[in-house]
Design a protein around this motif. Structure first.
Motif, PDB file in Angstrom:
ATOM      1  N   ALA A 109     -25.996  36.370  -0.656  1.00 58.28           N
ATOM      2  CA  ALA A 109     -27.139  36.920   0.082  1.00 58.28           C
ATOM      3  C   ALA A 109     -26.855  36.888   1.583  1.00 58.28           C
ATOM      4  O   ALA A 109     -26.236  35.954   2.094  1.00 58.28           O
ATOM      5  CB  ALA A 109     -28.401  36.117  -0.222  1.00 58.28           C
ATOM      6  N   TYR A 224     -36.480  35.651  -2.588  1.00 57.33           N
ATOM      7  CA  TYR A 224     -36.132  37.056  -2.355  1.00 57.33           C
ATOM      8  C   TYR A 224     -34.800  37.048  -1.614  1.00 57.33           C
ATOM      9  O   TYR A 224     -34.723  36.664  -0.445  1.00 57.33           O
ATOM     10  CB  TYR A 224     -37.210  37.751  -1.525  1.00 57.33           C
ATOM     11  CG  TYR A 224     -37.042  39.259  -1.429  1.00 57.33           C
ATOM     12  CD1 TYR A 224     -37.858  40.111  -2.158  1.00 57.33           C
ATOM     13  CD2 TYR A 224     -36.061  39.814  -0.607  1.00 57.33           C
ATOM     14  CE1 TYR A 224     -37.698  41.494  -2.074  1.00 57.33           C
ATOM     15  CE2 TYR A 224     -35.895  41.179  -0.529  1.00 57.33           C
ATOM     16  CZ  TYR A 224     -36.718  42.013  -1.262  1.00 57.33           C
ATOM     17  OH  TYR A 224     -36.543  43.392  -1.178  1.00 57.33           O
ATOM     18  N   GLU A 226     -31.715  38.966   0.009  1.00 53.62           N
ATOM     19  CA  GLU A 226     -31.391  40.263   0.591  1.00 53.62           C
ATOM     20  C   GLU A 226     -29.900  40.541   0.415  1.00 53.62           C
ATOM     21  O   GLU A 226     -29.048  39.748   0.796  1.00 53.62           O
ATOM     22  CB  GLU A 226     -31.755  40.272   2.074  1.00 53.62           C
ATOM     23  CG  GLU A 226     -33.241  40.056   2.316  1.00 53.62           C
ATOM     24  CD  GLU A 226     -33.581  39.841   3.781  1.00 53.62           C
ATOM     25  OE1 GLU A 226     -32.638  39.609   4.571  1.00 53.62           O
ATOM     26  OE2 GLU A 226     -34.764  39.887   4.131  1.00 53.62           O
ATOM     27  N   PRO A 230     -30.601  47.243   1.225  1.00 53.54           N
ATOM     28  CA  PRO A 230     -31.867  46.965   0.543  1.00 53.54           C
ATOM     29  C   PRO A 230     -31.862  47.300  -0.944  1.00 53.54           C
ATOM     30  O   PRO A 230     -32.544  46.629  -1.732  1.00 53.54           O
ATOM     31  CB  PRO A 230     -32.871  47.830   1.312  1.00 53.54           C
ATOM     32  CG  PRO A 230     -32.302  47.917   2.692  1.00 53.54           C
ATOM     33  CD  PRO A 230     -30.810  47.989   2.490  1.00 53.54           C
ATOM     34  N   ASP A 233     -31.146  44.224  -3.081  1.00 55.09           N
ATOM     35  CA  ASP A 233     -31.975  43.024  -3.006  1.00 55.09           C
ATOM     36  C   ASP A 233     -32.299  42.531  -4.418  1.00 55.09           C
ATOM     37  O   ASP A 233     -32.300  43.313  -5.381  1.00 55.09           O
ATOM     38  CB  ASP A 233     -33.283  43.313  -2.261  1.00 55.09           C
ATOM     39  CG  ASP A 233     -33.077  43.558  -0.773  1.00 55.09           C
ATOM     40  OD1 ASP A 233     -31.930  43.429  -0.301  1.00 55.09           O
ATOM     41  OD2 ASP A 233     -34.063  43.892  -0.092  1.00 55.09           O
ATOM     42  N   THR A 234     -32.598  41.248  -4.539  1.00 57.40           N
ATOM     43  CA  THR A 234     -32.925  40.646  -5.835  1.00 57.40           C
ATOM     44  C   THR A 234     -34.044  39.633  -5.657  1.00 57.40           C
ATOM     45  O   THR A 234     -34.066  38.890  -4.671  1.00 57.40           O
ATOM     46  CB  THR A 234     -31.702  39.940  -6.442  1.00 57.40           C
ATOM     47  OG1 THR A 234     -30.630  40.872  -6.604  1.00 57.40           O
ATOM     48  CG2 THR A 234     -32.038  39.345  -7.812  1.00 57.40           C
ATOM     49  N   TRP A 247     -34.866  43.313 -10.072  1.00 51.25           N
ATOM     50  CA  TRP A 247     -34.379  44.160  -8.982  1.00 51.25           C
ATOM     51  C   TRP A 247     -34.893  45.590  -9.053  1.00 51.25           C
ATOM     52  O   TRP A 247     -34.445  46.443  -8.314  1.00 51.25           O
ATOM     53  CB  TRP A 247     -32.849  44.146  -8.936  1.00 51.25           C
ATOM     54  CG  TRP A 247     -32.179  44.481 -10.242  1.00 51.25           C
ATOM     55  CD1 TRP A 247     -32.114  45.695 -10.866  1.00 51.25           C
ATOM     56  CD2 TRP A 247     -31.450  43.568 -11.088  1.00 51.25           C
ATOM     57  NE1 TRP A 247     -31.400  45.604 -12.033  1.00 51.25           N
ATOM     58  CE2 TRP A 247     -30.972  44.313 -12.191  1.00 51.25           C
ATOM     59  CE3 TRP A 247     -31.149  42.210 -10.994  1.00 51.25           C
ATOM     60  CZ2 TRP A 247     -30.221  43.728 -13.218  1.00 51.25           C
ATOM     61  CZ3 TRP A 247     -30.410  41.643 -12.022  1.00 51.25           C
ATOM     62  CH2 TRP A 247     -29.946  42.380 -13.109  1.00 51.25           C
ATOM     63  N   LEU A 252     -39.378  44.783  -6.295  1.00 50.39           N
ATOM     64  CA  LEU A 252     -38.959  44.333  -4.969  1.00 50.39           C
ATOM     65  C   LEU A 252     -40.063  44.584  -3.949  1.00 50.39           C
ATOM     66  O   LEU A 252     -40.362  43.722  -3.108  1.00 50.39           O
ATOM     67  CB  LEU A 252     -37.681  45.053  -4.545  1.00 50.39           C
ATOM     68  CG  LEU A 252     -36.414  44.740  -5.353  1.00 50.39           C
ATOM     69  CD1 LEU A 252     -35.258  45.620  -4.877  1.00 50.39           C
ATOM     70  CD2 LEU A 252     -36.036  43.270  -5.237  1.00 50.39           C
ATOM     71  N   ARG A 256     -41.994  41.731  -1.736  1.00 43.71           N
ATOM     72  CA  ARG A 256     -41.953  41.810  -0.273  1.00 43.71           C
ATOM     73  C   ARG A 256     -43.365  41.771   0.298  1.00 43.71           C
ATOM     74  O   ARG A 256     -43.630  41.091   1.293  1.00 43.71           O
ATOM     75  CB  ARG A 256     -41.244  43.096   0.185  1.00 43.71           C
ATOM     76  CG  ARG A 256     -39.739  43.044   0.120  1.00 43.71           C
ATOM     77  CD  ARG A 256     -39.113  44.170   0.942  1.00 43.71           C
ATOM     78  NE  ARG A 256     -39.586  45.481   0.547  1.00 43.71           N
ATOM     79  CZ  ARG A 256     -39.017  46.241  -0.388  1.00 43.71           C
ATOM     80  NH1 ARG A 256     -37.951  45.785  -1.034  1.00 43.71           N
ATOM     81  NH2 ARG A 256     -39.498  47.429  -0.687  1.00 43.71           N
TER      82      ARG A 256
END
Length: 283
Positions: A109, A224, A226, A230, A233-234, A247, A252, A256
């Motif tokens: 990440a 979260y 990154e 984007p 992201d997971t 994901w 996501l 967020r």
């Protein structure tokens, strides 16, 4: 290329992205097989993560799928080439696969956002605090497995100390600060550690006090992570049966929004440090 026997979340994610790339271009698996010079079954295996794909074939697929996002493509190539074992592989066969997947997710990440209600984030726990958490697991963990988990947790925490550490934004509820894991001395040491680690330039720690009231996702512990872009992201959610990884784009976006809401309700980093000091004096 030899098939893999143990699928990690990172391998599954790469396969999922290959499938998304192909289907977004309305390309059949049969066409993709002919394009890459493999049989139809190998396409299925690549898209499940159980078979590797070379950087050359990945670029060929991307070109014919009209993938023009170069950063996304380079990130996929990096995923395809990251077959080297990480430190977490030393625990394979002795700890649950989910714990190894979390360590791998954190290692790759570029930034992390976490929100915890009743637990201190794992990357910020002292060893004594972590020990007290592991001792109340159900079913009860034997001493040798507790030792393995403590060692694994300590190695995970080194991600915040490396030369190029990810950014780490944590929102912790007052309930987590007041939980008496391990008793008064352990709690005081844990709170002091939080205050210390919050001084690092890559770490932002914020507290949601009880008086802030309700907020979405209050019952979950969320990580979260990154990715390089984007699209990669997971989200990782803790549960009693182990970690869950998500994901999908709508998932996501949901998490967020929840994390944004939590940060909006929380105290500023400076106010949060003062708040932690206040609780430590009360313990």
């Amino acid at each position: 290329m030899a098939s893999r026997t143990v699928l990690t979340e990172r391998q599954k994610r790469l396969g999922s992205e290959l499938r998304r790339m192909r289907t977004s271009a309305d390309m059949s698996a049969e066409y993709a097989a002919g394009l890459l010079g493999v049989d139809r079954g190998k396409i299925s295996n690549m898209e499940s993560g159980s078979r590797s794909i070379s950087a050359e074939r990945l670029r060929t697929l991307a070109c014919n799928c009209a993938c023009t996002d170069e950063r996304y493509l380079e990130a996929l190539v990096a995923m395809a080439q990251s077959d080297a074992k990480g430190w977490w592989d030393r625990y394979r066969g002795t700890l649950p696969q989910g714990l190894l997947d979390i360590a791998e997710l954190e290692a790759f990440a570029i930034g992390m956002r976490v929100a915890n209600t009743v637990h201190i984030p794992g990357l910020l726990q002292t060893s004594d605090h972590a020990l007290s958490v592991f001792r109340v697991a159900v079913p009860v963990l034997p001493d040798h497995e507790i030792g393995l988990r403590l060692a694994h947790r300590a190695e995970r925490q080194q991600v915040l100390d490396r030369q190029d550490p990810p950014t780490f934004r944590a929102v912790v509820h007052e309930a987590a600060l007041r939980m008496r894991f391990g008793g008064g001395n352990v709690v005081r040491a844990q709170l002091a550690h939080l205050i210390e680690v919050a001084e690092r330039p890559n770490v932002t720690l914020r507290v949601i006090p009880f008086e802030a009231g309700a907020f979405p996702g209050a019952g979950q512990s969320v990580l979260y992570a990154e990715g390089p872009v984007p699209l990669l992201d997971t989200v990782q959610i803790d549960s009693s049966h182990g970690p869950t990884f998500m994901w999908a784009e709508n998932q996501l976006a949901k998490y967020r929004a929840q994390l944004d809401w939590s940060e909006h309700l929380s105290l500023s980093p400076e106010q949060s440090r003062d708040f932690i000091h206040k609780i430590a004096r009360q313990v």
